[in-house]
Motif scaffolding. Structure first.
Motif, PDB file in Angstrom:
ATOM      1  N   SER A 189       0.831  -1.212   0.000  1.00 52.85           N
ATOM      2  CA  SER A 189       0.000   0.000   0.000  1.00 52.85           C
ATOM      3  C   SER A 189       0.862   1.257   0.000  1.00 52.85           C
ATOM      4  N   TRP A 240      -9.533   2.322   2.949  1.00 52.71           N
ATOM      5  CA  TRP A 240     -10.026   1.644   1.746  1.00 52.71           C
ATOM      6  C   TRP A 240     -11.205   2.394   1.133  1.00 52.71           C
ATOM      7  N   TRP A 253      -9.506   5.204  -0.845  1.00 59.60           N
ATOM      8  CA  TRP A 253      -8.866   4.714  -2.069  1.00 59.60           C
ATOM      9  C   TRP A 253      -9.897   4.274  -3.105  1.00 59.60           C
ATOM     10  N   LEU A 254     -11.021   3.769  -2.653  1.00 57.79           N
ATOM     11  CA  LEU A 254     -12.100   3.452  -3.593  1.00 57.79           C
ATOM     12  C   LEU A 254     -12.602   4.729  -4.261  1.00 57.79           C
ATOM     13  N   PHE A 312      -7.606   1.461  -7.354  1.00 57.40           N
ATOM     14  CA  PHE A 312      -8.427   0.271  -7.140  1.00 57.40           C
ATOM     15  C   PHE A 312      -7.613  -0.870  -6.518  1.00 57.40           C
ATOM     16  N   THR A 332      -5.020  -0.579  -4.473  1.00 59.74           N
ATOM     17  CA  THR A 332      -4.821  -0.264  -3.055  1.00 59.74           C
ATOM     18  C   THR A 332      -6.107  -0.474  -2.275  1.00 59.74           C
ATOM     19  N   TRP A 333      -7.216  -0.098  -2.871  1.00 61.75           N
ATOM     20  CA  TRP A 333      -8.523  -0.338  -2.241  1.00 61.75           C
ATOM     21  C   TRP A 333      -8.743  -1.826  -1.983  1.00 61.75           C
ATOM     22  N   LEU A 346      -9.050  -3.399   1.731  1.00 62.57           N
ATOM     23  CA  LEU A 346     -10.354  -3.989   2.048  1.00 62.57           C
ATOM     24  C   LEU A 346     -10.191  -5.438   2.497  1.00 62.57           C
TER      25      LEU A 346
END
Length: 204
Positions: free
Chosen positions: A20, A96, A99-100, A139, A141-142, A146
């Motif tokens: 990340s 998350w 990041w999303l 996406f 990283t999300w 998550l």
């Protein structure tokens, strides 16, 4: 798996947080280049930047400010409050979501562009590719955060159901996720059965 759950968790945590941070550095660099390009193209206009790139810079910077603290404090400073299970679950949950939003915002700005190769100017093609990179790494990283957030939450809830007291305030790298806690609930109220030995057998 049960016996190795603690070592497995620590490896997963190290990989997720380290990756990340690496992705955040990439997004920060790409977004800085996009912002610089936009400031030249949009010079004199208001705003002279692209909002999705500004958001990406902010979220990447926030990640690089907080995730290293979570990671290194768990190694160098035992008992830091930022490494409590509840704090780590809450903060990775916030990250998350952010990041999303970063990936979605960047992708929505590219929705009207079918192919970056359609641009003629090399600088425009590079700008398009960089924007795609921001969306892709956003996406990725999300997804990483998550998955880690859900994994840690499941482990903590499982330990709480096992009767481990204070698992939410335990420190993430010091929690034994394979431990069997004291009985709780209805089982805690059951009386202990005392085994009595008959005197005739005891004398033998």
């Amino acid at each position: 798996m049960v016996q190795d759950i603690n070592s497995t968790f620590r490896i997963i945590r190290m990989v997720v947080l380290g990756t990340s941070m690496a992705f955040a550095v990439i997004v920060l660099g790409l977004s800085a280049v996009i912002t610089n390009f936009a400031s030249l193209v949009l010079k004199g206009l208001s705003p002279d930047y692209l909002p999705y790139a500004a958001l990406a810079i902010a979220i990447a910077a926030l990640t690089l400010l907080t995730v290293p603290i979570m990671f290194f404090f768990s190694i160098t400073r035992k008992g830091a409050f930022v490494n409590m299970n509840a704090i780590e679950i809450a903060w990775t949950g916030v990250l998350w979501v952010l990041w999303l939003a970063t990936g979605s915002f960047a992708a929505s700005n590219l929705a009207s562009i079918p192919n970056c190769a359609d641009f003629i100017a090399p600088s425009a093609v590079a700008f398009c590719r960089e924007s795609q990179g921001v969306a892709a790494f956003g996406f990725l990283t999300w997804a990483l955060l998550l998955a880690y957030n859900i994994f840690l939450l499941i482990l903590v809830i499982r330990q709480r159901m096992r009767g481990t007291a204070g698992v939410w305030t335990n420190f993430v790298t010091e929690t034994d996720f394979s431990a069997r806690g004291a009985p709780s609930g209805a089982f805690a109220c059951l009386p202990q059965v005392e085994q009595k030995v008959s005197p005739s057998f005891a004398s033998q």
